[in-house]
Scaffold this motif. Structure first.
Motif, PDB file in Angstrom:
ATOM      1  N   LEU A 270       0.833  -1.207   0.000  1.00 11.98           N
ATOM      2  CA  LEU A 270       0.000   0.000   0.000  1.00 11.98           C
ATOM      3  C   LEU A 270       0.860   1.246   0.000  1.00 11.98           C
ATOM      4  O   LEU A 270       0.575   2.225  -0.683  1.00 11.98           O
ATOM      5  N   ARG A 271       1.929   1.179   0.773  1.00 10.07           N
ATOM      6  CA  ARG A 271       2.825   2.329   0.804  1.00 10.07           C
ATOM      7  C   ARG A 271       3.495   2.536  -0.539  1.00 10.07           C
ATOM      8  O   ARG A 271       3.807   3.638  -0.924  1.00 10.07           O
ATOM      9  N   ALA A 272       3.722   1.427  -1.268  1.00  6.75           N
ATOM     10  CA  ALA A 272       4.388   1.530  -2.571  1.00  6.75           C
ATOM     11  C   ALA A 272       3.438   2.014  -3.650  1.00  6.75           C
ATOM     12  O   ALA A 272       3.835   2.190  -4.793  1.00  6.75           O
ATOM     13  N   GLY A 273       2.171   2.163  -3.293  1.00  6.36           N
ATOM     14  CA  GLY A 273       1.225   2.701  -4.262  1.00  6.36           C
ATOM     15  C   GLY A 273       0.673   1.683  -5.238  1.00  6.36           C
ATOM     16  O   GLY A 273       0.227   2.041  -6.323  1.00  6.36           O
ATOM     17  N   CYS A 274       0.688   0.432  -4.867  1.00  7.68           N
ATOM     18  CA  CYS A 274       0.142  -0.577  -5.774  1.00  7.68           C
ATOM     19  C   CYS A 274      -1.342  -0.768  -5.506  1.00  7.68           C
ATOM     20  O   CYS A 274      -1.827  -0.500  -4.418  1.00  7.68           O
ATOM     21  N   LYS A 275      -2.010  -1.296  -6.512  1.00 10.29           N
ATOM     22  CA  LYS A 275      -3.415  -1.615  -6.321  1.00 10.29           C
ATOM     23  C   LYS A 275      -3.479  -2.979  -5.658  1.00 10.29           C
ATOM     24  O   LYS A 275      -2.986  -3.958  -6.197  1.00 10.29           O
ATOM     25  N   VAL A 276      -4.092  -3.056  -4.518  1.00  7.54           N
ATOM     26  CA  VAL A 276      -4.065  -4.284  -3.739  1.00  7.54           C
ATOM     27  C   VAL A 276      -5.439  -4.920  -3.670  1.00  7.54           C
ATOM     28  O   VAL A 276      -6.415  -4.258  -3.348  1.00  7.54           O
ATOM     29  N   CYS A 277      -5.477  -6.192  -3.962  1.00  4.03           N
ATOM     30  CA  CYS A 277      -6.721  -6.939  -3.769  1.00  4.03           C
ATOM     31  C   CYS A 277      -6.463  -7.927  -2.652  1.00  4.03           C
ATOM     32  O   CYS A 277      -5.589  -8.781  -2.775  1.00  4.03           O
ATOM     33  N   PHE A 278      -7.173  -7.780  -1.562  1.00  9.94           N
ATOM     34  CA  PHE A 278      -6.879  -8.580  -0.385  1.00  9.94           C
ATOM     35  C   PHE A 278      -8.045  -9.508  -0.091  1.00  9.94           C
ATOM     36  O   PHE A 278      -9.163  -9.068   0.104  1.00  9.94           O
ATOM     37  N   LEU A 279      -7.752 -10.787  -0.057  1.00  5.36           N
ATOM     38  CA  LEU A 279      -8.793 -11.739   0.305  1.00  5.36           C
ATOM     39  C   LEU A 279      -8.581 -12.116   1.761  1.00  5.36           C
ATOM     40  O   LEU A 279      -7.757 -12.967   2.084  1.00  5.36           O
TER      41      LEU A 279
END
Lengths: 252, 342
Positions: free
Chosen positions: A27-36
């Motif tokens: 998240l800090r790196a600015g990526c789009k995260v999909c968390f299951l």
């Protein structure tokens, strides 16, 4: 770290600190995260990420984080039965033999960059944890198919990364041990590019060193063999610190 | 009885351009023309790194060569690996197969074609590391992106692993005389198909193109079917074997042939393997002075003659118990334990 499939596994210990670490890292790196998040509630992760310096609620509002709260979704299925309007993602609860295709569709739809708003970095898929579906009736083959498809989409096609947590059960004496999480773990190890195997210390409990992590790079490295390294770690309030064996500050 | 391990390896050492004698190995009683190995009448070759066998085996390569000078050819090679070793050996196999036929004149009539049925790795991953000419002669059938039709975008699904469909695939290169079909990996297919079906399909594929294999008995059955099995494992092995290694450019070099146990390379490695005092966080070794002191130490129950005789002949006032019963001791000789109740 593009196109990597990182497998975190643990045995007799709790490796979820690594999931929290990766979550806040990406998240800090600015990526789009999909968390299951199949095993804990959103507020649990949110509270821990707060201490690590990242706000999950904000990220979710901005569209950077897509969070599947497995526990909440499953309530819809389990309490209301057939007439539920829950997402297809947890369809496997209704019918375990159908596999994890619904979950994969959810991942595929959410892992691409969202239209409008800011452009995020490469997509990241985090799964906590995959072995829980085995205890819900899904077969090992279905779980491996799911991870295969996720890898094909997230890592190969979109050049994103994937982190999955797998927890191994206690060792059984019977043949049954072949059927469960061990087989899933082995299948996943063949698919991944980096494994982090977390265990307790072989010498027993220690207050200052919480365990050891064996890092294993597979295949894509320059050498012929897979490279393995062993580190020890200690979990703090604000994350974990890793150090080489025997160099813990408590010891030196 | 499981077939003996890889009695054949069609590996070619490209670093040795020299004398390469044509090598024929005898596998299950049939002559199998294969590549050139230097030197080498030795029958068994095992991978440089020997790992422990896990029950998931991984890659399958079927080599189908046409009838060659009257000798029957064709075979099923099974490569078995484990979680500790990655799939570079498969790429190496592909590489050498592709190169094999272009280097030596008596094979120049044949155009060797390699078809890869890829479930486990994408085309880019597989072609990574191969040179351009080889990569062009590799026909990759993409079963990686969508093997189960979940995205409805599939080029080859796992359910298409049947005789007809594979035949269609192979017919895409009709001009090829020698075809090698590489399946990456059989474990994937076994997850979705009954082993009996696979067995039938694979057998049929080979018989479609060429020879009839002897089939015998899920892992064991296909293993039996293979004319050679390559088990990949870490460590070193004993006598009478050749070891080879896979180089950076995916070629294979045969290293020294170990024909006797006194081989120095082997010894140091084995002693390293067996040394339990390595890799510890505390020190188990002895320095020289410590070792001397240890050897000089007299153990307490290690009786020499003098010590024995000294112990047996007790001195006058050693070890005798003197007992004076005091007022509280009421010793009744007829009731020594004082528990009779009258």
């Amino acid at each position: 770290m593009r196109g990597e499939f990182i497998l975190v596994s643990d045995k007799h210990t709790d490796a979820s600190f690594l999931i929290h670490h990766f979550l806040s890292f990406y998240l800090r790196a600015g990526c789009k995260v999909c968390f299951l998040g199949l095993v804990q509630s959103f507020s649990h992760y949110s509270a821990i990420s707060q201490r690590l310096g990242v706000s999950l609620t904000q990220a979710r509002e901005k569209g950077q984080l897509v969070f599947l709260e497995g526990l909440k979704e499953s309530l819809g299925v389990l309490l209301q039965g057939e007439a539920s309007k829950g997402t297809r993602a947890v369809d496997f609860l209704r019918d375990p033999s159908s596999g994890l295709r619904g979950l994969y569709d959810f991942v595929r739809d959410n892992v691409r960059g969202g239209g409008g708003g800011e452009e995020w970095g490469p997509p990241v898929l985090l799964v906590d944890d995959l072995s829980v579906v085995l205890s819900l009736g899904v077969s090992v083959g279905a779980a491996l198919d799911f991870s295969h498809y996720c890898r094909a989409t997230v890592c190969s096609k979109l050049q994103g990364s994937m982190v999955m947590l797998v927890r191994c059960e206690e060792e059984e004496e019977e043949e049954e041990s072949d059927e469960g999480s061990e087989r899933l773990l082995r299948g996943l190890i063949h698919q991944c590019s980096l494994t982090l195997q977390v265990q307790g210390l072989p010498t027993g409990y220690c207050r200052d060193i919480h365990g050891q992590v064996e890092v294993c790079w597979r295949g894509q490295c320059d050498g012929q063999q897979t490279q393995k390294k062993l580190f020890q770690y200690k979990v703090h309030d604000k994350g974990a610190s890793f150090f080489a064996r025997g160099t813990s500050s408590a010891v030196l | 009885m499981i077939t003996p391990y890889c009695r054949l390896l069609p590996y070619l050492s490209l670093t040795d351009s020299c004398h390469c004698t044509r090598y024929q190995s005898e596998v299950q009683g049939r002559l199998f023309p294969c590549g050139y190995i230097n030197p080498g009448p030795s029958a068994s070759i095992q991978a440089h790194q020997i790992f422990h066998f896990y029950h998931i085996f991984h890659h399958l390569a079927i080599s189908i060569h046409p009838v060659l000078q009257g000798t029957e050819a064709g075979g099923l090679i099974l490569i078995q690996d484990s979680v500790n070793y990655s799939g570079r050996h498969l790429k190496s196999y592909i590489n050498t197969t592709l190169k094999r036929y272009i280097t030596f004149p008596w094979h120049e009539y044949f155009q060797c074609v390699v078809h890869v049925l890829g479930f486990e790795a994408s085309e880019d991953e597989l072609k990574d590391g191969l040179d351009i000419t080889s990569a062009q002669r590799l026909h990759f059938h993409n079963a990686y992106s969508d093997p189960l039709s979940w995205t409805r975008n599939s080029q080859f699904t796992v359910h298409q692993f049947t005789l007809e469909d594979i035949g269609t695939l192979l017919k895409q290169t009709p001009q090829a005389k020698a075809v090698t079909l590489i399946i990456d990996s059989l474990s994937w297919i076994l997850r979705h198909h009954d082993p009996a079906v696979i067995w039938g399909a694979v057998r049929a594929v080979v018989s479609l193109l060429h020879s009839i294999l002897h089939q015998q008995g899920t892992v064991g059955r296909i293993r039996h079917m293979a004319t050679s099995v390559i088990t990949v494992a870490p460590g070193t092995r004993g006598l009478g074997e050749e070891i080879f290694s896979i180089n950076e450019d995916l070629t294979v070099t045969i290293q020294s042939k170990l024909s006797h146990p006194g081989h120095t390379g082997m010894n140091t490695e084995e002693s390293e393997l067996a040394d339990p005092t390595a890799n510890l966080t505390f020190n188990l070794r002895l320095s020289d002075t410590e070792r001397e002191a240890k050897e000089k130490l007299a153990l307490p129950f290690d009786f020499s003659k003098e010590k024995k005789s000294a112990l047996l002949h007790l001195g006058p006032s050693s070890g005798r118990i003197l007992y004076e019963p005091d007022a509280n001791d009421d010793y009744d000789p007829e009731d020594p334990e004082d528990d009779l109740d009258f």
